[in-house]
Design an enzyme around this catalytic site. Structure first.
Site, PDB file in Angstrom:
ATOM      1  N   ARG A  44       1.335   6.111   3.165  1.00  0.00           N
ATOM      2  CA  ARG A  44       0.567   6.236   4.403  1.00  0.00           C
ATOM      3  C   ARG A  44       0.973   7.496   5.163  1.00  0.00           C
ATOM      4  O   ARG A  44       0.124   8.185   5.740  1.00  0.00           O
ATOM      5  CB  ARG A  44       0.778   5.000   5.280  1.00  0.00           C
ATOM      6  CG  ARG A  44       0.130   3.740   4.719  1.00  0.00           C
ATOM      7  CD  ARG A  44       0.421   2.535   5.585  1.00  0.00           C
ATOM      8  NE  ARG A  44      -0.155   1.320   5.031  1.00  0.00           N
ATOM      9  CZ  ARG A  44       0.468   0.147   4.972  1.00  0.00           C
ATOM     10  NH1 ARG A  44       1.687   0.020   5.453  1.00  0.00           N
ATOM     11  NH2 ARG A  44      -0.129  -0.907   4.447  1.00  0.00           N
TER      12      ARG A  44
ATOM     13  N   CYS B  32       7.417   1.291  -6.114  1.00  0.00           N
ATOM     14  CA  CYS B  32       6.387   0.775  -5.221  1.00  0.00           C
ATOM     15  C   CYS B  32       6.354   1.498  -3.879  1.00  0.00           C
ATOM     16  O   CYS B  32       5.402   1.333  -3.112  1.00  0.00           O
ATOM     17  CB  CYS B  32       6.566  -0.727  -5.014  1.00  0.00           C
ATOM     18  SG  CYS B  32       8.166  -1.191  -4.312  1.00  0.00           S
TER      19      CYS B  32
ATOM     20  N   ARG C 139      10.260   0.375  10.843  1.00  0.00           N
ATOM     21  CA  ARG C 139      10.460  -0.839  10.062  1.00  0.00           C
ATOM     22  C   ARG C 139      10.312  -2.031  10.994  1.00  0.00           C
ATOM     23  O   ARG C 139      10.154  -1.882  12.200  1.00  0.00           O
ATOM     24  CB  ARG C 139      11.859  -0.846   9.427  1.00  0.00           C
ATOM     25  CG  ARG C 139      12.079   0.165   8.307  1.00  0.00           C
ATOM     26  CD  ARG C 139      11.353  -0.204   7.021  1.00  0.00           C
ATOM     27  NE  ARG C 139      11.578  -1.571   6.608  1.00  0.00           N
ATOM     28  CZ  ARG C 139      12.692  -2.012   5.986  1.00  0.00           C
ATOM     29  NH1 ARG C 139      13.676  -1.187   5.744  1.00  0.00           N
ATOM     30  NH2 ARG C 139      12.796  -3.274   5.628  1.00  0.00           N
TER      31      ARG C 139
END
Length: 307
Positions: A123, A235, A140
């Site tokens: 992103r 990932c 986070r």
């Protein structure tokens, strides 16, 4: 027999696991497990995103503390894990990303130099590519914590970008000020899909979760994750992949970004289906992913600075 279902203890993980477990056969017991990603507040890039939300769950499964584990599939490492089988992939939610901004702002309405928060390198790269003027802030925390950074009384950001699927599962669609289109913001491999794992050879657990397996969602998620594997990426890499089955074809588009958004490479391929059996969908996923990876590698994807 009561089926022990392991999950992370976040509000989102519990909400999606409970909704899915309600469709398993027989009685279920939800078992909360703390993962490294739940306690380490470092950025995903710093702590090595691959496996930080899944390893503790898999350990609990192999130690026979639970019978089934449920993950957000985008968090799963792409390599098979010894002793563990992917038993089901649930029907996928809308995989797109969502902008949650102050004052109801859409993406193009954000002022020059606006601060936009995300914990995802993908992103961040996309935001920098589309709007180099933005200040991308690494964040986070759980969904409510991140939403508060942009929409709470002590907000210090202009917007945050989150997965629409997670907001939907938590009933927080009200926070969305714009759903981001796949043209400019293609999503993470397997985003919006839930994966259900069991111990290899545990046929009883596999039968119990079988009602939740959705073949088309599995094939699309597999195609996207095969791109990650083929590019030797984890990932948390700045890689997007979006697959769908439509009009008798499986379509896949994959994009690799430089971390600063300055460069990107895209490949799109399709496979004509004769039907929608598990075998044919699996063959289609492997075919389109393989062609996309070869094209991206030939174009120089491995040379992009993804760190």
């Amino acid at each position: 027999m009561t089926l022990r279902v392991g999950t992370r203890g976040s509000a989102l993980a519990l909400a999606q696991t409970k909704a899915l477990a309600a469709r398993f056969s027989g009685e279920v017991e939800i078992v909360e497990i703390t993962t490294r990603g739940d306690v380490d507040r470092g950025s995903l890039a710093e702590i090595g995103g691959t496996g930080v939300f899944t390893s503790a769950l898999r350990d609990a499964l192999l130690d026979d503390r639970v019978d089934v584990i449920v993950h957000s599939m985008k968090d799963l490492p792409t390599a098979p894990h010894p002793g563990i089988a992917l038993a089901a992939v649930a029907r996928r939610e809308d995989a797109r990303d969502a902008l949650c901004a102050r004052d109801g702002l859409g993406f193009d309405d954000l002022p020059e130099g606006a601060k936009v928060g995300t914990g995802s390198p993908r992103r961040a790269a996309q935001l920098r590519r589309v709007r180099p003027d933005l200040e991308v802030v690494d964040i986070r925390g759980n969904v409510e914590t991140r939403l508060a950074r942009a929409q709470g009384p002590d907000a210090d950001l202009d917007a945050v970008v989150l997965a629409l699927a997670g907001l939907t599962r938590l009933g927080r669609q009200d926070a969305v000020t714009e759903v981001l289109g796949l043209g400019r913001f293609p999503t993470a491999p397997a985003q919006g899909a839930l994966a259900v794992e069991v111990r290899d050879g545990d046929d009883a657990a596999r039968r119990a979760v079988a009602p939740t397996d959705h073949l088309v969602s599995r094939a699309c998620a597999d195609a996207e994750r095969l791109v990650l594997a083929g590019l030797e990426a984890g990932c948390s890499a700045p890689i997007a992949a979006s697959a769908q089955v439509d009009d008798g074809m499986l379509f896949l588009t994959a994009t690799v970004y430089a971390a600063d958004g300055s460069q990107h490479l895209t490949s799109s391929h399709a496979y004509t289906l004769d039907g929608q059996s598990a075998r044919e969908l699996g063959d289609a996923a492997m075919d389109v992913a393989g062609r996309a990876v070869r094209e991206l590698v030939d174009a120089g994807a491995m040379d992009l600075d993804r760190a």
